[in-house]
Design an enzyme around this catalytic site. Structure first.
Site, PDB file in Angstrom:
ATOM      1  N   CYS A 207       0.809  -1.226   0.000  1.00 15.83           N
ATOM      2  CA  CYS A 207       0.000   0.000   0.000  1.00 15.83           C
ATOM      3  C   CYS A 207       0.839   1.272   0.000  1.00 15.83           C
ATOM      4  O   CYS A 207       0.351   2.348  -0.343  1.00 15.83           O
ATOM      5  CB  CYS A 207      -0.955   0.000   1.187  1.00 15.83           C
ATOM      6  SG  CYS A 207      -2.143  -1.348   1.112  1.00 15.83           S
TER       7      CYS A 207
ATOM      8  N   ASN B 134      -9.829   0.097  -0.936  1.00 17.20           N
ATOM      9  CA  ASN B 134      -8.373   0.188  -0.827  1.00 17.20           C
ATOM     10  C   ASN B 134      -7.754  -0.401  -2.097  1.00 17.20           C
ATOM     11  O   ASN B 134      -7.783  -1.609  -2.301  1.00 17.20           O
ATOM     12  CB  ASN B 134      -7.919  -0.588   0.419  1.00 17.20           C
ATOM     13  CG  ASN B 134      -6.421  -0.538   0.634  1.00 17.20           C
ATOM     14  OD1 ASN B 134      -5.670  -0.144  -0.253  1.00 17.20           O
ATOM     15  ND2 ASN B 134      -5.992  -0.955   1.810  1.00 17.20           N
TER      16      ASN B 134
ATOM     17  N   HIS C 125      -3.187   7.585   1.474  1.00 14.43           N
ATOM     18  CA  HIS C 125      -3.571   6.232   1.043  1.00 14.43           C
ATOM     19  C   HIS C 125      -4.984   5.974   1.567  1.00 14.43           C
ATOM     20  O   HIS C 125      -5.318   6.323   2.692  1.00 14.43           O
ATOM     21  CB  HIS C 125      -2.596   5.212   1.624  1.00 14.43           C
ATOM     22  CG  HIS C 125      -3.051   3.794   1.460  1.00 14.43           C
ATOM     23  ND1 HIS C 125      -3.472   3.295   0.255  1.00 14.43           N
ATOM     24  CD2 HIS C 125      -3.177   2.787   2.359  1.00 14.43           C
ATOM     25  CE1 HIS C 125      -3.830   2.040   0.408  1.00 14.43           C
ATOM     26  NE2 HIS C 125      -3.660   1.701   1.677  1.00 14.43           N
TER      27      HIS C 125
END
Ligand code: ACO
Length: 323
Positions: free
Chosen positions: A113, A280, A250
């Site tokens: 991520c 996500n 993020h």
């Protein structure tokens, strides 16, 4: 004078297929209410069968190049952040390079991520040292391919997509008023490897594996590590939180994002939020959010953007960028 890299343009791509929480509730024991309350996610885009990470990356890259107004042949470096490459090798970036007709060299990097922050920092360093002049930095994921669709604790959280930026070197003054990447701050702590991982891999099992996560522990680390890495970025540039025009975080969980915004005393209209519609998307989430806010006119020339991310490794980081 100091060599810097500024962003000439950005672009993004999302697969056409939108999957809502109610759609997922037909597959696993979950509900729209639970997912929205715990994460802020309402829907996500999922790649179609046969649609690969390189397809998403290429579409985002083409849009970024158009926005930047530069020819693909003038790109001499591609850094593609992904955890879901088309093949174990060669690098997915080389496929994108060939499709674009770009020059120079192309590589993939894997920081889950945090991938986009890592890729941005790597490309910025290539430019600062003179090894590249014009770079394409891409975050692209088909994360849905790593999910165990019977595990409700993970499959509701992720989505697919891609975003890209074009970086170009120029001579800056070396202060926080410069355009482009002012600084990037990278960290990892491999002692937390088991908090978030896939239970497969080339060397371990010969398979790709599925995502496994200790959600509450990841949450706890996310809040404390992101708080300290955004502070680190501000201190490095002699800036106060009030100088930030936009937080482009993020997009894992709205509660984590809200926590960081509160710490920085940033009002919600200064936070670019896409997690509700994208879920996500791992390395793609920051360039997807950045691209949305640039193209809808929120982010303007000269604005100061704070980016931050954390994910498996654990690996985390931040970057301060002036648009
Ligand atoms: N639907 C319904 N119930 C669920 C679901 C679901 N999708 N998933 C878990 N539950 C249940 C659990 O089984 C548990 O039930 P129990 O009490 O009967 O045992 C209950 O909900 C609570 O589970 P918790 O794991 O305690 O829920 P929590 O409030 O911690 O929320 C979440 C889980 C959303 C994963 C949260 O921990 C989180 O966001 N963590 C951060 C992880 C993350 O974002 N990872 C992404 C990659 S890393 C990154 O990008 C930052």
């Amino acid at each position: 004078m100091v060599k810097r890299s500024r962003i000439l343009g950005c672009g993004s791509y999302l697969p056409a297929n939108i999957v809502t929480n109610d759609d997922l509730a037909k597959r696993v024991d979950t509900s729209d209410e639970w997912i929205v309350q715990r994460t802020g996610i309402r829907s996500r885009h999922l790649a179609a069968e046969g649609e690969l990470t390189s397809d998403l990356a290429l579409a985002a890259a083409v849009r970024a190049l158009e926005h930047a107004g530069v020819e693909p042949g003038s790109i001499d470096c591609i850094v593609l952040a992904t955890t879901t490459p088309d093949n174990t090798f060669p690098a997915t970036a080389t496929k994108v390079q060939a499709a674009l007709g770009a020059k120079g060299f192309a590589l993939d990097i894997q920081a889950v991520c945090s991938g986009f922050i890592y890729a941005l920092s790597i490309a910025d360093n290539f430019i600062r040292t003179g090894q590249a002049k014009r770079a394409l930095v891409i975050g692209a994921e088909t994360f849905s391919r790593l999910l165990d669709w019977s595990d409700r604790t993970t499959c509701v959280l992720f989505g697919d997509g891609a975003g890209a930026v074009v970086l170009e070197g120029y001579d800056g003054n070396g202060n926080a008023g410069d355009r482009g990447v002012l600084s990037a701050h990278l960290h990892s702590d491999g002692s937390q490897y088991d908090l978030l991982y896939v239970d497969g891999g080339v060397s371990a099992t010969g398979t790709a594996g599925h995502v496994r996560m200790q959600g509450q522990e990841v949450f706890r680390h996310a809040v404390s590590k992101l708080s300290s890495v955004v502070e680190e970025a501000l201190v490095a540039n002699g800036l106060e939180p009030a100088a930030i025009d936009w937080l482009v975080p993020h997009q894992a969980n709205q509660r984590i994002i809200d926590g960081i915004a509160r710490k920085l005393k940033l009002s919600t209209d200064k936070v670019v939020l896409t997690v509700d519609r994208h879920g996500n998307t791992s390395a793609a989430s920051i360039p997807l959010a950045l691209s949305e806010a640039v193209h809808d006119g929120r982010i303007k020339r000269g604005d100061l953007i704070l980016m931050e991310a954390i994910g498996g490794g654990l690996a985390w980081g931040s970057a301060l960028v002036r648009w």
